[in-house]
Design a protein around this motif. Sequence first.
Motif: not given
Lengths: 459, 332
Positions: A24-43
């Motif tokens: 749950r911790e992983f899913k609701y942190t990493a599998l979110t739009k905010a994470f994918v955009f903020g931590a992966i795509i943006l950099p």
Amino acid sequence: MNTPESTASGRSTGMTKILTVAWREFKYTALTKAFVFGAIILPMVIWAVIAVMPLLISREPPPLTGTIAIVDESGLVSAEAEKAFRAAAERSKDTVGDAIAIVGAAQSGDIAAMQGMAEPIGTVNITVEGTTDPTAAEALRERVRSNELLGVAVIDPQLLTDQPQNATLELLVQSTSSPKHTTMYERILRSATVKARVALTGGNYEQLSAMLKNPVMDTQRVARGGGTAKESVVARIFVPFGFMLLLWISVFSSGQYLLTTTIEEKSNKVMEVLLSAVSPMQLLAGKILGQALVSAVLIGVYGVVAMSGLALLSMADLVPPMLLVYLVIYYVMAYFMVATMMAAVGSAVSDLREAQALVTPAMLVLMVPMILWMPISDSPNGMLAVVTSFIPPVIPFVMILRLAASEPIPMWQTMLSLVIGFASMFVMLWAAARIFRVGVLMQGKPPSPLELLKWIHYQ
Amino acid sequence: MIRPAPERDAAIVLQNVQKRFGTTYAVRDLDLVVPRGSLCGFLGPNGAGKSTTIRMIMSIIYPDSGAVRVLDGSALAKKDQIGYLPEERGLYRTMRVVEFLAYIGTLKGLDGATAKRRALEWLERIDLPGQAKKKCQELSKGMQQKVQFIASVLHDPELLILDEPFSGLDPMNAMLMSRVITDLHDAGKTIIFSTHQMRTAEALCDRVVLINRGEKLLDAPLAEVRTAFDEHTIIIEPQHEDSALMQRLRGLPGVSDVRRDEENDAHLLVRLNDEQNLQAGMVAVMAFAPMHSVAIKRTSLDFVFLKLVGDSGGAAPIAPAARVSTTGAPRS
């Protein structure tokens, strides 16, 4: 009845609960739009922009044609400037030759020449109108104001003596002159003046400048295998920094996520529901595990991007495989150290604002390796580097800086840092677990850092 | 007079439990036995120690002294057989309702598919159809409370502990909740719920426990409580009431007091002497004057509550006792 089977299934249920929390911790942190955009795509986009930026900048500005007037009693400066402008016009047609010249200048340490050449100025076609009459200056200035001339330079005769200290070279350019072009005029006029001065004193400029040039270095260092390897500034300074930054960003991002999710569970009052299903220890284990996965994704993605970047630049040999092994080992140490701190703080407070007061001291300690980056990578076996290698919260960051630096470090220091690091990691994990089980049920006023430490002893 | 239930076959046993927060006693010398299969109301004024006791039963906090036994073991070991609705409601705001329920169900030992199926069944049952895909933060407060109730019963626990399950619910939903609780009890579950709504407790419970200032004042089946606290009073509705009637009734043999019923102006409450037979008293009153109705007054929990809490020195000021503080550190 407690049959052996039921005991076994009881144990597996405990593990299942930990894994459920972790997922749950992983899913609701990493599998979110905010994470994918903020931590992966943006950099990635930022990296891409940084990579593309030089191409954008090196696009040629519009061609420049016109006349520059030079008021020069000796006539020597005008002549030199004319030669230089002609050379610039020639060079603007030959960008490849330009790049070679830059590399040559860089190798000889001729920074000023390098800067001059690195500035692309586009196609230029400038003629020089020299005059030896000092009274013509005002009329020429007027022609600049009416955009008839690109600029006018007035050479103070004192500049051409052996006492040029207080004299200045006056240059007036059009109001629309681009900074790049103005810089080019300045550079050419300065160098023309120096050449004229040398000629007036009977010297040979080319000869003198060749004599003043720093020698090209070909430094080799003894490599670990016994042979020699090319010494490189990039390897010495930037690879260690890159490695430490990789460690730092992945560990701190997930640490921050751990802090926020723990606070969220407390402020949303969902904690008591969770504790009716899992023990505080299972909850903590699950959360740390889940965020470890988040952190692994970050270090994996950033690491692969960074390595493929190095590979593209044919610099992958700067990162020996053993360094990647060390990175993984020290990453585990760094992650658990930071995660335990964040979980302990998160459990003790009710909102992010309260957490700041408790996180700040920890953050200050962990900023130390950032401050120490230069001195440590410059001297990986210096006293400062050796001492900080054994101070727990900064061990993994300092060690990665040292290991990634080009100078090999004694094996015993690596081993000792691992022993101290992992021992203190386990102590921190134990302490955080004890703080966590008290903190999760705490309400009201947040504790001071000292009170937090006292919770370790509660029975 | 009233004896606590025997310890054998008990779902919850508390022995001499003590809990202090700073200098305040939240719970003092508490002995409590909740028999299996009972529906027990846990009553007391605000700040009486109800939530603290429930948290100790759940092993969320631990007593300073004394023993707590739940389902013949510790609540920690029996977590999956216990359902718990805490006093402070909480959900993951951004999680979808069905995912939240499935998550809690999985933590309680269900497999994912079963948890999800049951969550959907319960949402239908508790009048929340079509809410499964909504995020928890999109629900109204009452809906959130019902979702949380589902989270406590999803894994079909043997023992259900509900802290103030009716607070914040409108009358319709409170009635729905009462019905669900009764159904679960009929299905053999042991249920203990705290409340300070005496009427609700009276309508639902077969057993009541009353505490005040951390001390137990009452622990007995509801029927026994009624007998023990019988007001020995009959309610009459005279056909013609004049000012002298009350005075004349007081003069009747066996009558100790007559007063107007505060809940209904047309009614008079005739308190008889303890040795006076209630039926004989009713006959005597009917013979005395024409009546619309005559009935024996049933003992209300309100009466018992006010009497016992009043006798024990009134309700405690609300101390921070219900909060968990540093001394409430749970064991790992």
